[in-house]
Design a protein around this motif. Structure first.
Motif, PDB file in Angstrom:
ATOM      1  N   GLU A  44       0.816  -1.215   0.000  1.00 50.26           N
ATOM      2  CA  GLU A  44       0.000   0.000   0.000  1.00 50.26           C
ATOM      3  C   GLU A  44       0.854   1.272   0.000  1.00 50.26           C
ATOM      4  O   GLU A  44       0.358   2.356  -0.334  1.00 50.26           O
ATOM      5  CB  GLU A  44      -0.932   0.010   1.209  1.00 50.26           C
ATOM      6  CG  GLU A  44      -0.274   0.193   2.555  1.00 50.26           C
ATOM      7  CD  GLU A  44       0.306  -1.079   3.169  1.00 50.26           C
ATOM      8  OE1 GLU A  44       0.790  -1.028   4.322  1.00 50.26           O
ATOM      9  OE2 GLU A  44       0.262  -2.138   2.492  1.00 50.26           O
ATOM     10  N   ALA A  47       0.651   2.637  -3.475  1.00 50.72           N
ATOM     11  CA  ALA A  47      -0.679   2.608  -4.088  1.00 50.72           C
ATOM     12  C   ALA A  47      -0.976   3.823  -4.957  1.00 50.72           C
ATOM     13  O   ALA A  47      -1.778   3.738  -5.893  1.00 50.72           O
ATOM     14  CB  ALA A  47      -1.749   2.467  -3.005  1.00 50.72           C
ATOM     15  N   GLY A 193      -2.675  -3.126  -6.762  1.00 49.17           N
ATOM     16  CA  GLY A 193      -3.174  -2.413  -5.590  1.00 49.17           C
ATOM     17  C   GLY A 193      -3.139  -0.908  -5.720  1.00 49.17           C
ATOM     18  O   GLY A 193      -3.130  -0.195  -4.709  1.00 49.17           O
ATOM     19  N   LYS A 194      -3.145  -0.395  -6.955  1.00 45.33           N
ATOM     20  CA  LYS A 194      -3.143   1.049  -7.150  1.00 45.33           C
ATOM     21  C   LYS A 194      -4.530   1.627  -6.856  1.00 45.33           C
ATOM     22  O   LYS A 194      -5.534   0.922  -6.829  1.00 45.33           O
ATOM     23  CB  LYS A 194      -2.738   1.394  -8.583  1.00 45.33           C
ATOM     24  CG  LYS A 194      -1.382   0.853  -9.000  1.00 45.33           C
ATOM     25  CD  LYS A 194      -0.245   1.429  -8.175  1.00 45.33           C
ATOM     26  CE  LYS A 194       1.106   0.935  -8.665  1.00 45.33           C
ATOM     27  NZ  LYS A 194       2.225   1.455  -7.866  1.00 45.33           N
ATOM     28  N   VAL A 195      -4.559   2.933  -6.653  1.00 41.83           N
ATOM     29  CA  VAL A 195      -5.816   3.636  -6.382  1.00 41.83           C
ATOM     30  C   VAL A 195      -6.265   4.336  -7.654  1.00 41.83           C
ATOM     31  O   VAL A 195      -5.527   5.175  -8.205  1.00 41.83           O
ATOM     32  CB  VAL A 195      -5.649   4.660  -5.244  1.00 41.83           C
ATOM     33  CG1 VAL A 195      -6.939   5.453  -5.039  1.00 41.83           C
ATOM     34  CG2 VAL A 195      -5.264   3.945  -3.943  1.00 41.83           C
TER      35      VAL A 195
END
Length: 241
Positions: A44, A47, A193-195
């Motif tokens: 994270e 992220a 898990g990127k935003v």
């Protein structure tokens, strides 16, 4: 402090230090192993960035350092050392707290950007971020006669979805200039898990695996620094948190 001229960066690189934090040029042989040991379980941390996450030391060294940083004279990576902690394998003056860099640096336009800020979990919400950023601002914006580089602009770019990063920048005197919509594509971002930027995906074309980022642009310029920015940063650096 010693100025390092063996790094391929547009400006002289040296250690930046105060009583709490030391910024030292990142050395693969010294810092990669402890950084990956502390960060690999926390994807994270990457992220909201185009790079990462990195699972192994070799992946970090190859895909991040050797591919992105070493060939680019506009980029230099620092290891952040928390001097309030006991000596460690990473540094005799304290513990490795994370990494931060100058990127997109221009010797022609006298500008740089503070980027790739990765603060390890135990050091988040402490004095580390404010002191690391403060030291980089001081070195960039102070005049050469005061030991700085005399740059005119320091930029901070981050995801529009990264509210903590925006708050941190504004706290350190950066001023919001605008937003670049659909600025970056995180290829395979869903699995990494990127935003995503929160917007509807374009119809057709690339699939919804490739997330995107809207980028907020903030800056701290030389006149901001001279008109109260210096004193604000020094005050924040002196606080406990």
């Amino acid at each position: 402090m010693t100025v390092s001229r063996d790094l391929d960066f547009y400006f002289p690189v040296r250690e930046l230090s105060n009583e709490r934090v030391k910024m030292t040029p990142f050395r693969t042989s010294i810092h990669s192993s402890p950084f990956l040991a502390a960060s690999s379980a926390h994807p994270e941390l990457w992220a909201n960035m185009s790079a990462g996450p990195f699972k192994t030391e070799q992946e970090f060294n190859t895909d991040f350092l050797q591919t992105m940083f070493h060939p680019d004279p506009g980029m230099v990576l620092f290891a952040i050392i928390d001097k309030t902690k006991p000596p460690s394998a990473a540094d005799e003056e304290g513990a490795l707290a994370g990494i931060v860099s100058y990127i997109d640096t221009s010797s022609v336009n006298l500008s740089t950007e503070i980027g790739y800020i990765v603060i390890l979990p135990p050091f988040q919400r402490t004095h580390v971020t404010s002191n690391a950023v403060g030291l980089l601002l001081q070195y960039a914006l102070e005049s050469p006669s005061q030991g700085g580089l005399g740059l005119r602009r320091v930029q901070w770019n981050c995801s529009s979805m990264n509210a903590p990063s925006i708050r941190a920048a504004e706290r350190m005197g950066f001023k919001k200039e605008g937003i670049l919509k659909w600025h970056r594509v995180y290829h395979g971002g869903k699995d990494k898990g990127k935003v995503h930027n929160g917007r509807e995906f374009p119809r057709g074309g690339h699939g919804e695996q490739d997330y995107a980022r809207d980028t907020v642009i903030l800056s701290h310029c030389w006149d901001d620094w001279e008109q109260g920015g210096r004193e604000n940063v020094q005050t924040i650096m002196g606080r406990q948190n």
